[in-house]
Design an enzyme around this catalytic site. Structure first.
Site, PDB file in Angstrom:
ATOM      1  N   GLU A  46      -1.359  -1.419  -4.644  1.00 28.48           N
ATOM      2  CA  GLU A  46      -2.583  -0.654  -4.805  1.00 28.48           C
ATOM      3  C   GLU A  46      -2.245   0.559  -5.646  1.00 28.48           C
ATOM      4  O   GLU A  46      -1.307   1.299  -5.328  1.00 28.48           O
ATOM      5  CB  GLU A  46      -3.145  -0.231  -3.448  1.00 28.48           C
ATOM      6  N   ASP A  58       0.882  -1.164   0.000  1.00 32.57           N
ATOM      7  CA  ASP A  58       0.000   0.000   0.000  1.00 32.57           C
ATOM      8  C   ASP A  58       0.919   1.213   0.000  1.00 32.57           C
ATOM      9  O   ASP A  58       1.444   1.592   1.049  1.00 32.57           O
ATOM     10  CB  ASP A  58      -0.901  -0.005   1.238  1.00 32.57           C
ATOM     11  N   ASP A  77      -2.573   0.935   7.251  1.00 36.25           N
ATOM     12  CA  ASP A  77      -1.814   0.765   6.008  1.00 36.25           C
ATOM     13  C   ASP A  77      -1.328  -0.685   5.887  1.00 36.25           C
ATOM     14  O   ASP A  77      -1.220  -1.221   4.782  1.00 36.25           O
ATOM     15  CB  ASP A  77      -0.622   1.726   5.983  1.00 36.25           C
TER      16      ASP A  77
END
Length: 191
Positions: free
Chosen positions: A78, A18, A151
């Site tokens: 992502e 992420d 996260d």
């Protein structure tokens, strides 16, 4: 080939990332067939580094260290979502690019997923909150507690999303819906 070697050949390690410029989440899962288990997850704290260039250097070093220690078969990231602040988007894109470069330097395949696709894959709702995603992951991985830094769970969701979609041919002509989901994922349906 020994039984252990055959089993090892089927196992895959997926690194989920992420991207972030203050906090970057990462997660490693081991998969074998449709089974999956958590190997490690956490965050890389970057806020303490003054310049953006130094943050990028630390991202590269930390991701490289993770790649060398765990030798993942693939990396899932992502993709940045589009925001109003162009400068923030540029910085986030650079952070993602540095993480990608670390994997590409080791010839590790990379796949990107939109935040909506990740949330849809894990919770069934593309508009789920970070807390809803974390709660679902807590159930799926039987985690004792959810980390304070979401996260890490976002990165875990990216890795799991990749596992769910890996090897599938995404075609637009095929009808989608609950019936096809159940046919493709019988082990995810409780009777």
């Amino acid at each position: 080939m020994s039984k252990e070697a055959k089993k090892a050949a089927k196992e895959k390690i997926i690194l989920g990332i992420d991207p972030g410029t203050n906090v970057m989440g990462y997660a490693l899962i081991v998969t074998e067939g449709k089974q999956y288990k958590l190997l490690q997850y956490g965050v890389i704290h970057l806020k303490k580094y003054g310049s953006h260039e130094l943050k990028l250097k630390k991202i590269f070093e930390r991701i490289t260290g993770i790649l060398e220690e765990f030798l993942p078969d693939t990396v899932a990231l992502e993709a940045p979502f589009y925001g109003a602040n162009v400068q923030s988007m540029l910085k986030l894109g650079r952070a993602q690019g540095v993480a990608m470069a670390a994997a590409l330097a080791r010839e590790i395949p990379i796949t990107e997923y939109s935040p909506k696709k990740v949330k849809q894959s894990v919770t069934g709702n593309g508009n789920a909150s970070k807390e809803q995603v974390a709660a679902m992951l807590q159930t799926l991985f039987k985690l004792e507690e959810i980390p304070k830094m979401l996260d890490a769970t976002d990165a875990l969701a990216v890795a799991l999303c990749h596992h769910f979609h890996e090897g599938r041919i995404q075609s637009r002509g095929r009808a989608a819906g609950w019936k096809s989901f159940i046919e493709e994922n019988p082990d995810r349906v409780k009777k």
